[in-house]
Design a protein around this motif. Structure first.
Motif, PDB file in Angstrom:
ATOM      1  N   LYS A  59       0.820  -1.205   0.000  1.00 20.72           N
ATOM      2  CA  LYS A  59       0.000   0.000   0.000  1.00 20.72           C
ATOM      3  C   LYS A  59       0.855   1.257   0.000  1.00 20.72           C
ATOM      4  N   SER A  60       2.016   1.232   0.644  1.00 21.35           N
ATOM      5  CA  SER A  60       2.878   2.415   0.663  1.00 21.35           C
ATOM      6  C   SER A  60       3.438   2.701  -0.724  1.00 21.35           C
ATOM      7  N   ILE A  61       3.737   1.647  -1.472  1.00 19.71           N
ATOM      8  CA  ILE A  61       4.240   1.835  -2.832  1.00 19.71           C
ATOM      9  C   ILE A  61       3.159   2.452  -3.714  1.00 19.71           C
ATOM     10  N   VAL A  62       1.944   1.952  -3.599  1.00 21.21           N
ATOM     11  CA  VAL A  62       0.833   2.516  -4.360  1.00 21.21           C
ATOM     12  C   VAL A  62       0.596   3.972  -3.952  1.00 21.21           C
ATOM     13  N   ASN A  63       0.623   4.247  -2.637  1.00 18.17           N
ATOM     14  CA  ASN A  63       0.415   5.612  -2.157  1.00 18.17           C
ATOM     15  C   ASN A  63       1.473   6.564  -2.679  1.00 18.17           C
ATOM     16  N   SER A  64       2.732   6.104  -2.677  1.00 14.01           N
ATOM     17  CA  SER A  64       3.822   6.955  -3.153  1.00 14.01           C
ATOM     18  C   SER A  64       3.613   7.344  -4.612  1.00 14.01           C
ATOM     19  N   ALA A  65       3.256   6.363  -5.433  1.00 12.84           N
ATOM     20  CA  ALA A  65       3.015   6.652  -6.853  1.00 12.84           C
ATOM     21  C   ALA A  65       1.808   7.568  -7.033  1.00 12.84           C
TER      22      ALA A  65
END
Length: 467
Positions: A59-65
Motif C-alpha cells: 500500500k505504501s508503494i501505491v500511495n507513493s506513486a
C-alpha cells in the motif's frame, strides 16, 4: 488470459524463493525474538533489511506513486518523510531501554501508566495490525483481476495462506530471514523499473502547477508532524527495536529509515511516469506496468508480492507476540505454550483481517463506512507522541496518558467525520485541514500530558528509571 498466466508463474517463483529461505523449525526464543539457532541476536544488516522492507509495504508503494501523480515530486518526498519515524522510534526506545531496561513498549506503558493504559495501547496496535492484512492483500489481488473477480479472490486467498503458513512455522525468525531476500529482490526490481521509465523523462519531469506544488508541500509538512507519533503504534517496527542491543538497534534503524525513505521517494517517480502516459484512474501500478510491456507488468507484480509479503509475515509474527506475550505481560522465556497461542492468533487475524474486502458486496455506502470505522489514522494516534517522547517527565502517570491519548483520538474521529471547521486549516489543498488539526492537536496533547503530571503526579512505577 496469457497475462494472468505469466503473473501467476511469477507469483510461484516468488513463493518458491521465500519458502527456501524460511526456517523449518524454530525454538520459542526464535519464534518471538528472532534469534538464530545458536541463540545469537540478528546481525546489523539483517535488522536493517528487515526493518526497511517491513515498512515498504504494497500500500505504501501505491500511495507513493499516487501522491506523486497528484502533487508532483513533493508527493513522493512527503510520503518518504514518514520513514523518518524509524529514527524517532529508535532514539526514544534507546533511552527507554537504557534508562529503564524495558523489554517492550507494552511493558513500559504497564509499568509507567498502568494496566488499563497498556490495554488501550494494545487495542490501537491490534487495529493497526488488522488493517495491515486487508490493505496489502487487496493490492496483490488487484494484479490478478478486478475487485471481486475469481482471479482477485484466488490471489488474495493464496497469498494469505502461503504467508500465514510459513509464519506459523517460524514466527519472527522466519520473517527476518525472508525479509533479507525480499529486500534484495525489491532493490533489484526498483532498479529495473527506474531503468524502464527514465527514457520517458528525457525532456524533463512533467511540470506541476502551483496548486499541486503547494498541496504537495502541505502534505510533506503533515507527514513531518505525524512522525512524532506514527511509528509507535506499529509493532512491525517497534518489535524489532527490542531484539538486538540498544546501540545496534539505534544505528540499524537510522540506516533502515534512510534506505526506506530513499526507496519510496525513488519509487514515487512512477507517479510522474503515470502523468506522461495519461493515467486518470484505476490500478495505477498495473497501468504503469502495462503501458511499457508485459515484462515490466510482471516486475511490478513481483514488487507488490515482495513488499506485501514482507509486511504481512511481520504483521502475523507481531500479532502472535501481542496476544501470546504482551497481553499476558510475558516479557521473557516464552514456551511452547505461548507459541501455540501465538499460532492461534495468526490464524485468527489471517481470517478476520481479510473480512473488510467483503465490503464491496455491501453497497457504495456501507462498505467504505466499515473500512473507515476500523482505521486508526495518523491523526487518531497523535496522543501517543507525548506518552513516549515526553516519558522523561517522571511525574507523568496514568492521567497524563489518558488526557493525551483521548485528546488525539477525539480529534482524529472529529476530523474523519468532517466535524472540524476549515478555521483550523494550514497550507492549501486536500491535506490543509489535516495539517492544522495535527499540528494544533499535537501541541494540545503535549500540554495536556504535562498538565496531567501536575494534576495527578505519579508516585510509583518509576523506580527503575531513577537508577
Amino acid at each position: 488470459m496469457n497475462n494472468i498466466l505469466y503473473l501467476a508463474f511469477s507469483g510461484i517463483v516468488y513463493m518458491v524463493a521465500v519458502w527456501y529461505y524460511a526456517p523449518r523449525r524454530v525454538s520459542s526464543a526464535q519464534f518471538f525474538n528472532g534469534k538464530s539457532s545458536n541463540d545469537a541476536e540478528p546481525t546489523f544488516w539483517l535488522l536493517v533489511a528487515s526493518a526497511a522492507i517491513s515498512w515498504i509495504f504494497a500500500k505504501s508503494i501505491v500511495n507513493s506513486a499516487a501522491l506523486t501523480h497528484a502533487f508532483g515530486i513533493w508527493g513522493g518526498i512527503g510520503y518518504s518523510i514518514y520513514y523518518i519515524s524509524f529514527i524517532v522510534v529508535a532514539i526514544t526506545i534507546y533511552f527507554l531501554r537504557m534508562r529503564g531496561g524495558y523489554r517492550s513498549l507494552p511493558e513500559f506503558i504497564s509499568t509507567r501508566y498502568g494496566g488499563l493504559c497498556m490495554k488501550l495501547f494494545l487495542l490501537a496496535v491490534v487495529i493497526r495490525l488488522f488493517n495491515e492484512v486487508w490493505s496489502n492483500t487487496k493490492v496483490v489481488g488487484l494484479f490478478f483481476g478486478d475487485e471481486g473477480s475469481g482471479g482477485y479472490w484466488s490471489a488474495v486467498l493464496t497469498f494469505t495462506l502461503f504467508t500465514a503458513f510459513y509464519t506459523l512455522r517460524s514466527g519472527l525468525r522466519g520473517s527476518l530471514m525472508t525479509d533479507s531476500v525480499q529486500m534484495l529482490l525489491a532493490a533489484v526490481l526498483l532498479a529495473i523499473i527506474l531503468a524502464a521509465i527514465f527514457p520517458a523523462f528525457d525532456g524533463g519531469f512533467p511540470v506541476s502547477t502551483d496548486a499541486q506544488v503547494a498541496g504537495g508541500i502541505t502534505f510533506a509538512l503533515l507527514a513531518t508532524v505525524q512522525i512524532a507519533s506514527y511509528g509507535f503504534h506499529d509493532p512491525v517496527l517497534t518489535d524489532r527495536a527490542f531484539i538486538t542491543n540498544p546501540q545496534r538497534m539505534l544505528k540499524a534503524f537510522t540506516v533502515a529509515g534512510l534506505i526506506g525513505a530513499a526507496f519510496i521517494a525513488l519509487f514515487g517517480l512512477t507517479g510522474l511516469y503515470a502523468r506522461t502516459i495519461g493515467f486518470s484512474g484505476g490500478n495505477i501500478m498495473a497501468s504503469i506496468g502495462g503501458a511499457v510491456a508485459l515484462p515490466l507488468l510482471i516486475v511490478f507484480n513481483v514488487m507488490m508480492l515482495t513488499s506485501a509479503g514482507s509486511t504481512l509475515d511481520s504483521t502475523f509474527s507481531s500479532t502472535a507476540k501481542v496476544f501470546a506475550l504482551d497481553f499476558s505481560k510475558k516479557t521473557e522465556d516464552p514456551t511452547e505454550h505461548h507459541i501455540r497461542w501465538g499460532r492461534i492468533a495468526i490464524v485468527a487475524i489471517a481470517l478476520l483481517g481479510n473480512l473488510p474486502l467483503l465490503s464491496l458486496y455491501l453497497g457504495d455506502q456501507v462498505g467504505p463506512a466499515i473500512i473507515k470505522a476500523t482505521t486508526i489514522s495518523g491523526t487518531m494516534i497523535m496522543g501517543l507522541a507525548p506518552v513516549f517522547i515526553l516519558a522523561f517527565i517522571r511525574r507523568a502517570g496514568a492521567l497524563s496518558f489518558h488526557l493525551s491519548f483521548w485528546c488525539g483520538l477525539t480529534l482524529g474521529v472529529l476530523l474523519a467525520i468532517g466535524a472540524l471547521p476549515e478555521l483550523f486549516a494550514l497550507g492549501s489543498g486536500k491535506y490543509a485541514l489535516s495539517l492544522g488539526v495535527n499540528l494544533y492537536g499535537l501541541l494540545l496533547c503535549s500540554a495536556l500530558y504535562i498538565g496531567g503530571s501536575y494534576l495527578a503526579p505519579a508516585t510509583t512505577n518509576t523506580a527503575r528509571e531513577n537508577k
